[in-house]
Design a protein around this motif. Structure first.
Motif, PDB file in Angstrom:
ATOM      1  N   ILE A 234      30.680 -15.519 -10.542  1.00  9.40           N
ATOM      2  CA  ILE A 234      31.086 -14.906  -9.278  1.00  9.40           C
ATOM      3  C   ILE A 234      29.820 -14.446  -8.554  1.00  9.40           C
ATOM      4  O   ILE A 234      29.091 -13.583  -9.044  1.00  9.40           O
ATOM      5  CB  ILE A 234      32.038 -13.728  -9.517  1.00  9.40           C
ATOM      6  CG1 ILE A 234      33.295 -14.213 -10.256  1.00  9.40           C
ATOM      7  CG2 ILE A 234      32.419 -13.068  -8.192  1.00  9.40           C
ATOM      8  CD1 ILE A 234      34.223 -13.095 -10.689  1.00  9.40           C
ATOM      9  N   VAL A 235      29.551 -15.057  -7.422  1.00 10.20           N
ATOM     10  CA  VAL A 235      28.310 -14.820  -6.684  1.00 10.20           C
ATOM     11  C   VAL A 235      28.506 -13.781  -5.582  1.00 10.20           C
ATOM     12  O   VAL A 235      27.609 -12.986  -5.304  1.00 10.20           O
ATOM     13  CB  VAL A 235      27.787 -16.146  -6.094  1.00 10.20           C
ATOM     14  CG1 VAL A 235      26.495 -15.927  -5.317  1.00 10.20           C
ATOM     15  CG2 VAL A 235      27.574 -17.172  -7.204  1.00 10.20           C
ATOM     16  N   GLN A 236      29.688 -13.795  -4.961  1.00 11.89           N
ATOM     17  CA  GLN A 236      29.966 -12.866  -3.869  1.00 11.89           C
ATOM     18  C   GLN A 236      31.376 -12.299  -4.008  1.00 11.89           C
ATOM     19  O   GLN A 236      32.285 -12.980  -4.499  1.00 11.89           O
ATOM     20  CB  GLN A 236      29.842 -13.562  -2.510  1.00 11.89           C
ATOM     21  CG  GLN A 236      28.459 -14.075  -2.171  1.00 11.89           C
ATOM     22  CD  GLN A 236      28.423 -14.832  -0.860  1.00 11.89           C
ATOM     23  OE1 GLN A 236      29.453 -15.050  -0.223  1.00 11.89           O
ATOM     24  NE2 GLN A 236      27.240 -15.230  -0.432  1.00 11.89           N
ATOM     25  N   LEU A 237      31.543 -11.057  -3.554  1.00  9.81           N
ATOM     26  CA  LEU A 237      32.852 -10.413  -3.458  1.00  9.81           C
ATOM     27  C   LEU A 237      33.064 -10.019  -2.007  1.00  9.81           C
ATOM     28  O   LEU A 237      32.282  -9.230  -1.461  1.00  9.81           O
ATOM     29  CB  LEU A 237      32.916  -9.180  -4.366  1.00  9.81           C
ATOM     30  CG  LEU A 237      32.807  -9.453  -5.875  1.00  9.81           C
ATOM     31  CD1 LEU A 237      32.661  -8.139  -6.631  1.00  9.81           C
ATOM     32  CD2 LEU A 237      34.014 -10.233  -6.370  1.00  9.81           C
TER      33      LEU A 237
ATOM     34  N   ASP B 215      22.211 -12.689 -15.534  1.00  7.38           N
ATOM     35  CA  ASP B 215      21.163 -12.786 -14.525  1.00  7.38           C
ATOM     36  C   ASP B 215      21.598 -12.229 -13.177  1.00  7.38           C
ATOM     37  O   ASP B 215      21.357 -12.816 -12.124  1.00  7.38           O
ATOM     38  CB  ASP B 215      20.693 -14.230 -14.374  1.00  7.38           C
ATOM     39  CG  ASP B 215      19.789 -14.659 -15.522  1.00  7.38           C
ATOM     40  OD1 ASP B 215      19.467 -13.800 -16.358  1.00  7.38           O
ATOM     41  OD2 ASP B 215      19.426 -15.839 -15.588  1.00  7.38           O
ATOM     42  N   GLY B 216      22.260 -11.068 -13.216  1.00  5.65           N
ATOM     43  CA  GLY B 216      22.647 -10.399 -11.991  1.00  5.65           C
ATOM     44  C   GLY B 216      23.928 -10.892 -11.362  1.00  5.65           C
ATOM     45  O   GLY B 216      24.369 -10.351 -10.347  1.00  5.65           O
ATOM     46  N   LEU B 217      24.555 -11.920 -11.932  1.00  6.13           N
ATOM     47  CA  LEU B 217      25.823 -12.433 -11.430  1.00  6.13           C
ATOM     48  C   LEU B 217      26.941 -12.066 -12.397  1.00  6.13           C
ATOM     49  O   LEU B 217      26.705 -11.811 -13.574  1.00  6.13           O
ATOM     50  CB  LEU B 217      25.759 -13.944 -11.245  1.00  6.13           C
ATOM     51  CG  LEU B 217      24.659 -14.469 -10.307  1.00  6.13           C
ATOM     52  CD1 LEU B 217      24.681 -15.990 -10.270  1.00  6.13           C
ATOM     53  CD2 LEU B 217      24.832 -13.898  -8.897  1.00  6.13           C
ATOM     54  N   VAL B 218      28.162 -12.043 -11.896  1.00  5.18           N
ATOM     55  CA  VAL B 218      29.322 -11.735 -12.732  1.00  5.18           C
ATOM     56  C   VAL B 218      29.810 -13.034 -13.373  1.00  5.18           C
ATOM     57  O   VAL B 218      30.188 -13.969 -12.670  1.00  5.18           O
ATOM     58  CB  VAL B 218      30.443 -11.093 -11.902  1.00  5.18           C
ATOM     59  CG1 VAL B 218      31.663 -10.832 -12.777  1.00  5.18           C
ATOM     60  CG2 VAL B 218      29.955  -9.784 -11.276  1.00  5.18           C
ATOM     61  N   LYS B 219      29.773 -13.074 -14.702  1.00  7.25           N
ATOM     62  CA  LYS B 219      30.188 -14.284 -15.421  1.00  7.25           C
ATOM     63  C   LYS B 219      31.600 -14.099 -15.967  1.00  7.25           C
ATOM     64  O   LYS B 219      31.921 -13.082 -16.579  1.00  7.25           O
ATOM     65  CB  LYS B 219      29.244 -14.590 -16.585  1.00  7.25           C
ATOM     66  CG  LYS B 219      29.597 -15.868 -17.353  1.00  7.25           C
ATOM     67  CD  LYS B 219      28.581 -16.135 -18.440  1.00  7.25           C
ATOM     68  CE  LYS B 219      28.785 -15.224 -19.634  1.00  7.25           C
ATOM     69  NZ  LYS B 219      30.051 -15.545 -20.369  1.00  7.25           N
TER      70      LYS B 219
END
Length: 461
Positions: A130-133, A105-109
Motif C-alpha cells: 500500500i503506497v498511498q491512502l 521499507d516505509g510502505l504498508v505490506k
C-alpha cells in the motif's frame, strides 16, 4: 508470533519489568555517552533550525519508532491507540478493511487479507504494498498511524493505491469500511468423512474454538472420520499459546511443539503439548481433554503457502516433524522469530523480538520457511510468480537463519522500486476462490492424498 500473558504469564511479566526497572547502581557510565551526545545535537538542530516547529512528543516518539524499525521488521513502538488496536485484533473483532499488515521499507505490506471482508472481496493479496491512502503517501507513517487511517466508521470509504509485483504502476481501489468479525476457526464438510478446518489467525481463543469445531465435526459426521485437512494458508500467525493448543489437539500429550533461544534465560523456552503450556496450570481448564481420541490418529494434510507465517509455521513444523501430518502447498513465509509486548510507564508499549524459535527436530524457520512434503502450486500463481512473492527473506533488516553457514546478525537492506505511472482503478482479476471447495485446487489435491489418489502438482490447462 506473540507471547501473550496467559500460559506464559511469568515470562511476560519478567520481560516487562526488565525495561521498566533500573538498578540503583546504574550510572551514566553504563550508557554510550558519545551516541547520546550525538542524539542531543541532532535534537537541538531540529528544534532550532527545522522549517516548522516540531512537538517534542512527536519527535521522541518518531525517534523511538525509528530505533525499533532499524532492528528487524517485527519490532515496533505502539502508542496507546496502537496498543489498543493490537489488542482488539488479537481478540478477534475490530473495525476497518480486513487486512493484516506490516511495514516494509516505509510502505504498508499486506501480510494477508481476512476472508469475507472488504479487502478480501476487492482482490487485495498477500505481498501487495500500500503506497498511498486517500492519495497521501504512507512514507513517513508508523504502522500504527497507517492502521489508524485505514480504520474508521463503518460505511465510510477510503482509497488505497497499491503496488503489486507483475502489475505496471499503481492500482487504485476504493473500499468501504465495515465491522470486521474475524472468527479464527472455520470448517466445511465438503467431502463426507474428510472434514476441512481452516484457521485464519491465531487469536487468544483459537485453541478453544478449535476444540468446539472438532466436537461439532464429530457430531455431524456420519461414520468414521477418514482424514482431515487443516488449512493454514495466508494465516499470518498470532498468539504462541494458541499455536501450542492447535498442535496439542493432534499430537500425543507432552510431545515437544516448539522451543526458542534468545539472549536472556527467560527467552530460552520449551513448549509441549500439555495444558500447562496452552490453558494454564489448572487441569480443569484443559479445553482439549474432551476431544475424541481419534483426533490424535486421524490422517491429516496441512495446507501452507507464502502467506503462512509465524504461529502457522510452528504448527505445520511440529506436525511435520512428529510425522503426524503431511504438509502440502508451497514454501511458507519464513518468520521464525518471537515477539513480546513490553509495557512502558506512559501507557504505550514496545513490541520487541526476543528470540528465534525452532521446530522439535531443531530446524530454524527464520528466513527459510516450511518446505512442504508435497509441493502443489496454486494455479492462480505461476511458479515464477510464487518464487517472487515477498517472504521474510525479502524484508529489509530481517534476522538471518542461525543454521546458515554464513549467518551474521541481519540481512542487508533491500530497496523496493515502485514503478511510477498513472494509477489504474482496479486489478484485472479480483475474484478470490472459496477455500475448501472443489474449485480450490490445493485442497482437492489434499483430499486426493488422503484417499490414496495420485496428487497433481500443477493443474492441467
Amino acid at each position: 508470533m506473540l507471547f501473550k500473558p496467559k500460559s506464559i504469564l511469568t515470562f511476560s511479566i519478567l520481560m516487562a519489568f526488565s525495561v521498566q526497572s533500573f538498578s540503583a547502581t546504574e550510572t551514566l557510565n553504563d550508557y554510550p555517552r558519545d551516541q547520546l551526545r550525538k542524539f542531543t545535537e541532532v535534537y537541538s538542530a531540529i528544534k532550532s533550525n527545522y522549517v516548522d516547529n516540531i512537538d517534542d512528543n512527536k519527535l521522541f516518539n518518531d525517534a523511538i519508532a525509528g530505533a525499533l524499525a532499524g532492528l528487524d521488521p517485527h519490532s515496533t513502538y505502539l502508542d496507546y491507540e496502537g496498543l489498543k488496536d493490537f489488542g482488539i485484533a488479537t481478540g478477534g473483532e475490530f473495525g476497518g478493511l480486513g487486512l493484516e499488515v506490516g511495514m516494509e521499507d516505509g510502505l504498508v505490506k499486506v501480510v494477508s487479507p481476512i476472508e469475507d471482508t472488504p479487502a478480501y472481496r476487492a482482490g487485495i493479496k498477500s505481498g501487495d504494498l500500500i503506497v498511498q491512502l486517500d492519495g497521501v503517501s504512507v512514507k513517513g507513517l508508523t504502522i500504527g498511524d497507517a492502521i489508524k487511517k485505514m480504520r474508521g466508521k463503518p460505511d465510510t470509504q477510503i482509497k488505497l493505491s497499491i503496488s503489486r509485483k507483475g502489475e505496471t504502476g499503481l492500482v487504485d481501489i476504493t473500499l468501504t469500511r465495515a465491522i470486521i468479525k474475524n472468527p479464527s476457526v472455520k470448517y466445511k464438510l465438503t467431502d463426507a468423512g474428510y472434514p476441512y478446518v481452516r484457521i485464519t489467525q491465531f487469536q487468544e481463543r483459537t485453541g478453544e474454538d478449535l476444540a468446539k469445531t472438532l466436537m461439532t465435526i464429530r457430531e455431524k459426521t456420519v461414520g468414521p472420520i477418514k482424514g482431515l485437512v487443516l488449512d493454514l494458508r495466508n494465516n499470518p500467525g498470532g498468539v504462541v499459546s494458541s499455536a501450542v493448543a492447535v498442535s496439542a489437539a493432534f499430537l500425543k500429550k507432552d510431545a515437544l511443539v516448539v522451543y526458542s533461544d534468545g539472549r536472556s534465560d527467560d527467552s530460552k523456552m520449551r513448549l509441549f503439548a500439555n495444558p500447562r503450556n496452552y490453558s494454564g496450570p489448572n487441569p480443569e481448564d484443559d479445553y482439549l481433554k474432551a476431544l475424541p481420541p481419534e483426533m490424535k490418529t486421524v490422517p491429516m494434510v496441512v495446507l501452507v503457502n507464502a502467506g503462512s507465517a509465524s504461529a502457522s509455521e510452528i504448527v505445520s513444523g511440529a506436525l511435520q516433524d512428529h510425522q503426524r501430518a503431511k504438509v502440502l502447498g508451497t514454501q511458507s513465509f519464513g518468520k521464525g522469530t518471537i515477539q513480546t509486548l513490553l509495557p512502558l510507564s506512559n501507557g504505550s508499549a514496545v513490541k520487541l523480538t526476543i528470540a528465534r524459535y525452532f521446530t522439535p527436530s531443531g530446524r530454524s524457520i527464520q528466513a527459510k520457511g516450511i518446505t512442504p512434503d508435497i509441493v502443489v502450486e496454486d494455479p492462480a500463481i505461476s511458479p515464477e510468480e510464487n518464487a517472487k512473492l515477498r517472504r521474510e527473506a525479502n524484508l529489509s533488516n530481517h534476522l538471518v537463519n542461525p543454521k546458515d553457514s554464513d549467518a551474521g546478525t541481519k540481512s542487508p537492506a533491500q530497496a523496493i522500486v515502485v514503478e511510477k505511472s498513472e494509477p489504474k482503478t482496479q486489478f484485472a482479476d479480483t475474484n478470490q476462490f472459496e477455500a475448501g471447495t472443489d474449485k480450490d485446487f490445493q485442497y482437492s489435491q489434499a483430499i486426493n492424498l488422503l484417499k490414496g489418489i495420485a496428487v497433481a502438482k500443477v493443474k492441467a490447462k
